[in-house]
Enzyme design. Structure first.
Site, PDB file in Angstrom:
ATOM      1  N   GLU A 106     -50.812 -45.977  39.257  1.00 33.94           N
ATOM      2  CA  GLU A 106     -49.779 -46.851  38.691  1.00 33.94           C
ATOM      3  C   GLU A 106     -50.445 -48.017  37.940  1.00 33.94           C
ATOM      4  O   GLU A 106     -50.052 -48.360  36.835  1.00 33.94           O
ATOM      5  CB  GLU A 106     -48.891 -47.364  39.824  1.00 33.94           C
ATOM      6  CG  GLU A 106     -47.591 -47.952  39.338  1.00 33.94           C
ATOM      7  CD  GLU A 106     -46.708 -48.414  40.480  1.00 33.94           C
ATOM      8  OE1 GLU A 106     -47.043 -48.121  41.646  1.00 33.94           O
ATOM      9  OE2 GLU A 106     -45.703 -49.064  40.185  1.00 33.94           O
TER      10      GLU A 106
ATOM     11  N   ARG B 269     -57.471 -37.242  54.693  1.00 34.68           N
ATOM     12  CA  ARG B 269     -56.572 -36.549  55.623  1.00 34.68           C
ATOM     13  C   ARG B 269     -56.403 -35.085  55.269  1.00 34.68           C
ATOM     14  O   ARG B 269     -56.043 -34.274  56.131  1.00 34.68           O
ATOM     15  CB  ARG B 269     -55.232 -37.292  55.728  1.00 34.68           C
ATOM     16  CG  ARG B 269     -55.357 -38.612  56.475  1.00 34.68           C
ATOM     17  CD  ARG B 269     -54.053 -39.360  56.542  1.00 34.68           C
ATOM     18  NE  ARG B 269     -53.538 -39.701  55.229  1.00 34.68           N
ATOM     19  CZ  ARG B 269     -53.957 -40.734  54.495  1.00 34.68           C
ATOM     20  NH1 ARG B 269     -54.893 -41.535  54.956  1.00 34.68           N
ATOM     21  NH2 ARG B 269     -53.448 -40.973  53.303  1.00 34.68           N
TER      22      ARG B 269
HETATM   23  P1  AMP Z   1     -50.619 -38.862  44.800  1.00 33.69           P
HETATM   24  O1  AMP Z   1     -51.889 -38.733  44.035  1.00 33.69           O
HETATM   25  O2  AMP Z   1     -49.738 -39.964  44.321  1.00 33.69           O
HETATM   26  O3  AMP Z   1     -49.873 -37.537  44.926  1.00 33.69           O
HETATM   27  O4  AMP Z   1     -51.002 -39.312  46.269  1.00 33.69           O
HETATM   28  C1  AMP Z   1     -51.460 -38.387  47.199  1.00 33.69           C
HETATM   29  C2  AMP Z   1     -52.607 -38.924  47.989  1.00 33.69           C
HETATM   30  O5  AMP Z   1     -52.372 -40.238  48.453  1.00 33.69           O
HETATM   31  C3  AMP Z   1     -52.812 -38.067  49.229  1.00 33.69           C
HETATM   32  O6  AMP Z   1     -54.214 -37.906  49.421  1.00 33.69           O
HETATM   33  C4  AMP Z   1     -52.172 -38.841  50.347  1.00 33.69           C
HETATM   34  O7  AMP Z   1     -52.951 -38.780  51.520  1.00 33.69           O
HETATM   35  C5  AMP Z   1     -52.056 -40.258  49.837  1.00 33.69           C
HETATM   36  N1  AMP Z   1     -50.684 -40.803  49.932  1.00 33.69           N
HETATM   37  C6  AMP Z   1     -49.856 -41.061  48.899  1.00 33.69           C
HETATM   38  N2  AMP Z   1     -48.709 -41.591  49.313  1.00 33.69           N
HETATM   39  C7  AMP Z   1     -48.797 -41.662  50.662  1.00 33.69           C
HETATM   40  C8  AMP Z   1     -47.906 -42.121  51.702  1.00 33.69           C
HETATM   41  N3  AMP Z   1     -46.690 -42.617  51.415  1.00 33.69           N
HETATM   42  N4  AMP Z   1     -48.321 -42.032  52.980  1.00 33.69           N
HETATM   43  C9  AMP Z   1     -49.550 -41.522  53.269  1.00 33.69           C
HETATM   44  N5  AMP Z   1     -50.424 -41.095  52.352  1.00 33.69           N
HETATM   45  C10 AMP Z   1     -50.061 -41.159  51.062  1.00 33.69           C
END
Ligand code: AMP
Length: 177
Positions: free
Chosen positions: A101, A64
């Site tokens: 996680e 995305r």
């Molecule tokens: P993080 O590495 O935990 O910061 O997760 C970010 C990545 O996971 C991004 O590429 C987001 O598109 C996806 N992501 C994480 N949490 C969500 C969520 N609640 N809704 C949609 N996409 C998410």
């Protein structure tokens, strides 16, 4: 009274409970993608803080991030660079692992995508724990690129993903508290 951009984004992004697995509330941006006027405003707002930052490359995270990163790169006159999950990029890649996680995941980038001295803007739709963005930042920095900052549509502030980016500049259109 007119609504702020963040409020208008908050009204169209859809919360989908327990997707893709129990306990996760997925932020569905497809209604935003369907609204050309709001999408144009969002893309402008995501790049505005970096307008004078001399950005040479927009590096966006699968998948995305691409939807925002490509129009931002066009407007900024910068190269667009995709960062993808393993096995998706066709040429020689460099990879970076990051912790989830449970377990870990890997991101890949073409080895010739970012040259030393490049000024890079990282782009994604959601900043959650920050693991993805921090891994992308390390990939770029290993190739001599300089991270000018991270621009996201929304930041899940309660997950404190900003902390994972250290002193790298982080900008969000909408901070979800
Ligand atoms: P993080 O590495 O935990 O910061 O997760 C970010 C990545 O996971 C991004 O590429 C987001 O598109 C996806 N992501 C994480 N949490 C969500 C969520 N609640 N809704 C949609 N996409 C998410």
């Amino acid at each position: 009274m007119s609504l702020s951009l963040a409020e208008r984004v908050a009204r169209v992004v859809r919360d989908v409970p327990d997707f893709p697995k129990p306990g996760i509330t997925f932020k569905d941006i497809t209604p935003l993608l369907a609204d050309a006027t709001l999408m144009r405003e969002v893309v402008r707002a995501m790049q505005a803080p970096f307008a004078g930052a001399g950005i040479t490359h927009v590096v966006a995270m699968e998948s995305r991030g691409f939807l925002f990163g490509v129009p931002m790169a066009l407007d900024l006159g910068a190269a667009f660079v995709p960062v993808r999950k393993p096995g998706k990029l066709p040429w020689r890649t460099a990879s970076e692992r990051y912790a989830l996680e449970y377990g870990d995941d890997t991101l890949e980038m073409h080895v010739d995508a970012v040259e030393p001295g490049a000024r890079v803007l990282l782009v994604d739709d959601v900043l959650a724990t920050g693991g993805t963005a921090a891994a992308a930042a390390r990939l770029v920095e290993r190739h001599g690129g300089v991270i000018a900052g991270l621009s996201v549509l929304m930041e899940l502030g309660f997950l404190r993903g900003r902390d994972a980016l250290g002193d790298r500049r982080t900008e969000a259109v909408w901070v979800v508290r």
